[in-house]
Design a protein around this motif. Structure first.
Motif, mmCIF file in Angstrom:
data_model
loop_
_atom_site.group_PDB
_atom_site.id
_atom_site.type_symbol
_atom_site.label_atom_id
_atom_site.label_comp_id
_atom_site.label_asym_id
_atom_site.label_seq_id
_atom_site.Cartn_x
_atom_site.Cartn_y
_atom_site.Cartn_z
ATOM 1 N N THR A 47 0.860 -1.172 0.000
ATOM 2 C CA THR A 47 0.000 0.000 0.000
ATOM 3 C C THR A 47 0.895 1.220 0.000
ATOM 4 O O THR A 47 1.800 1.332 0.810
ATOM 5 N N GLU A 48 0.628 2.132 -0.924
ATOM 6 C CA GLU A 48 1.489 3.294 -1.044
ATOM 7 C C GLU A 48 1.423 4.211 0.164
ATOM 8 O O GLU A 48 2.406 4.809 0.556
ATOM 9 N N GLN A 49 0.245 4.351 0.758
ATOM 10 C CA GLN A 49 0.076 5.240 1.904
ATOM 11 C C GLN A 49 -0.642 4.483 3.025
ATOM 12 O O GLN A 49 -1.837 4.679 3.251
ATOM 13 N N PRO A 50 0.083 3.641 3.737
ATOM 14 C CA PRO A 50 -0.574 2.833 4.774
ATOM 15 C C PRO A 50 -1.192 3.662 5.890
ATOM 16 O O PRO A 50 -2.190 3.264 6.478
ATOM 17 N N LEU A 51 -0.643 4.836 6.165
ATOM 18 C CA LEU A 51 -1.184 5.657 7.249
ATOM 19 C C LEU A 51 -2.493 6.349 6.856
ATOM 20 O O LEU A 51 -3.152 6.942 7.702
ATOM 21 N N ALA A 52 -2.887 6.246 5.594
ATOM 22 C CA ALA A 52 -4.175 6.791 5.163
ATOM 23 C C ALA A 52 -5.329 6.012 5.791
ATOM 24 O O ALA A 52 -6.461 6.484 5.809
ATOM 25 N N GLU A 53 -5.057 4.859 6.342
ATOM 26 C CA GLU A 53 -6.071 4.018 6.972
ATOM 27 C C GLU A 53 -6.294 4.360 8.446
ATOM 28 O O GLU A 53 -7.112 3.725 9.109
ATOM 29 N N ARG A 54 -5.578 5.329 8.982
ATOM 30 C CA ARG A 54 -5.647 5.633 10.419
ATOM 31 C C ARG A 54 -7.065 5.894 10.915
ATOM 32 O O ARG A 54 -7.471 5.348 11.942
ATOM 33 N N ASP A 55 -7.816 6.711 10.206
ATOM 34 C CA ASP A 55 -9.170 7.037 10.669
ATOM 35 C C ASP A 55 -10.061 5.801 10.700
ATOM 36 O O ASP A 55 -10.844 5.611 11.635
ATOM 37 N N ARG A 56 -9.939 4.974 9.691
ATOM 38 C CA ARG A 56 -10.749 3.755 9.627
ATOM 39 C C ARG A 56 -10.390 2.805 10.769
ATOM 40 O O ARG A 56 -11.262 2.217 11.406
ATOM 41 N N VAL A 57 -9.100 2.679 11.068
ATOM 42 C CA VAL A 57 -8.645 1.800 12.140
ATOM 43 C C VAL A 57 -9.076 2.364 13.494
ATOM 44 O O VAL A 57 -9.562 1.628 14.364
ATOM 45 N N ARG A 58 -8.926 3.661 13.689
ATOM 46 C CA ARG A 58 -9.351 4.285 14.960
ATOM 47 C C ARG A 58 -10.855 4.083 15.177
ATOM 48 O O ARG A 58 -11.306 3.793 16.280
ATOM 49 N N THR A 59 -11.648 4.197 14.115
ATOM 50 C CA THR A 59 -13.092 3.955 14.220
ATOM 51 C C THR A 59 -13.367 2.509 14.605
ATOM 52 O O THR A 59 -14.255 2.236 15.419
ATOM 53 N N ALA A 60 -12.599 1.583 14.051
ATOM 54 C CA ALA A 60 -12.768 0.164 14.389
ATOM 55 C C ALA A 60 -12.455 -0.083 15.863
ATOM 56 O O ALA A 60 -13.122 -0.894 16.516
ATOM 57 N N VAL A 61 -11.485 0.643 16.409
ATOM 58 C CA VAL A 61 -11.167 0.520 17.836
ATOM 59 C C VAL A 61 -12.328 1.054 18.669
ATOM 60 O O VAL A 61 -12.749 0.424 19.638
ATOM 61 N N LYS A 62 -12.879 2.195 18.278
ATOM 62 C CA LYS A 62 -14.001 2.779 19.022
ATOM 63 C C LYS A 62 -15.232 1.878 18.992
ATOM 64 O O LYS A 62 -15.965 1.794 19.971
ATOM 65 N N ARG A 63 -15.468 1.199 17.858
ATOM 66 C CA ARG A 63 -16.615 0.302 17.738
ATOM 67 C C ARG A 63 -16.391 -1.029 18.438
ATOM 68 O O ARG A 63 -17.324 -1.773 18.664
ATOM 69 N N GLY A 64 -15.129 -1.361 18.712
ATOM 70 C CA GLY A 64 -14.821 -2.645 19.319
ATOM 71 C C GLY A 64 -14.515 -3.737 18.319
ATOM 72 O O GLY A 64 -14.346 -4.899 18.690
ATOM 73 N N ASP A 65 -14.426 -3.369 17.032
ATOM 74 C CA ASP A 65 -14.050 -4.346 16.006
ATOM 75 C C ASP A 65 -12.581 -4.734 16.140
ATOM 76 O O ASP A 65 -12.188 -5.832 15.761
ATOM 77 N N LEU A 66 -11.782 -3.804 16.639
ATOM 78 C CA LEU A 66 -10.387 -4.061 16.985
ATOM 79 C C LEU A 66 -10.225 -3.726 18.462
ATOM 80 O O LEU A 66 -10.809 -2.753 18.944
ATOM 81 N N VAL A 67 -9.452 -4.524 19.173
ATOM 82 C CA VAL A 67 -9.216 -4.296 20.599
ATOM 83 C C VAL A 67 -7.722 -4.216 20.863
ATOM 84 O O VAL A 67 -6.912 -4.622 20.033
ATOM 85 N N VAL A 68 -7.391 -3.706 22.033
ATOM 86 C CA VAL A 68 -5.992 -3.603 22.449
ATOM 87 C C VAL A 68 -5.647 -4.869 23.238
ATOM 88 O O VAL A 68 -6.258 -5.160 24.262
#
Length: 83
Positions: A47-68
């Motif tokens: 992926t040319e700009q992997p950090l372009a996904e930051r907002d999508r990943v942060r939203t997934a954390v807030k929704r609980g789709d991704l956890v720490v």
């Protein structure tokens, strides 16, 4: 007759990975985990700009789709799917 399973050492529960409530972490800590996740999972996929996904990943954390997840043996944390 001995039962071999009863003589096996049990895993230490203090060494098992566990989920940390993301509300307990600072915004900077979450941002670091999000950037690490983006560069690890998207940066390695050409992926040319992997950090372009930051907002999508942060939203997934807030929704609980991704956890720490915290690994007490390695003393590391990272994002992953809930089990």
């Amino acid at each position: 007759m001995d039962d071999d399973a009863s003589h096996q050492p049990q895993p230490d529960p203090r060494q098992e990975k566990f989920i940390v409530d993301s509300h307990l972490l600072t915004d900077d800590q979450i941002s670091g985990l999000v950037e690490e996740y983006c560069t690890r999972y998207h940066g390695l996929n050409d992926t040319e700009q992997p950090l372009a996904e930051r907002d999508r990943v942060r939203t997934a954390v807030k929704r609980g789709d991704l956890v720490v997840w915290f690994d007490p043996v390695e003393n590391t944390a990272g994002l992953g799917t809930p089990s």
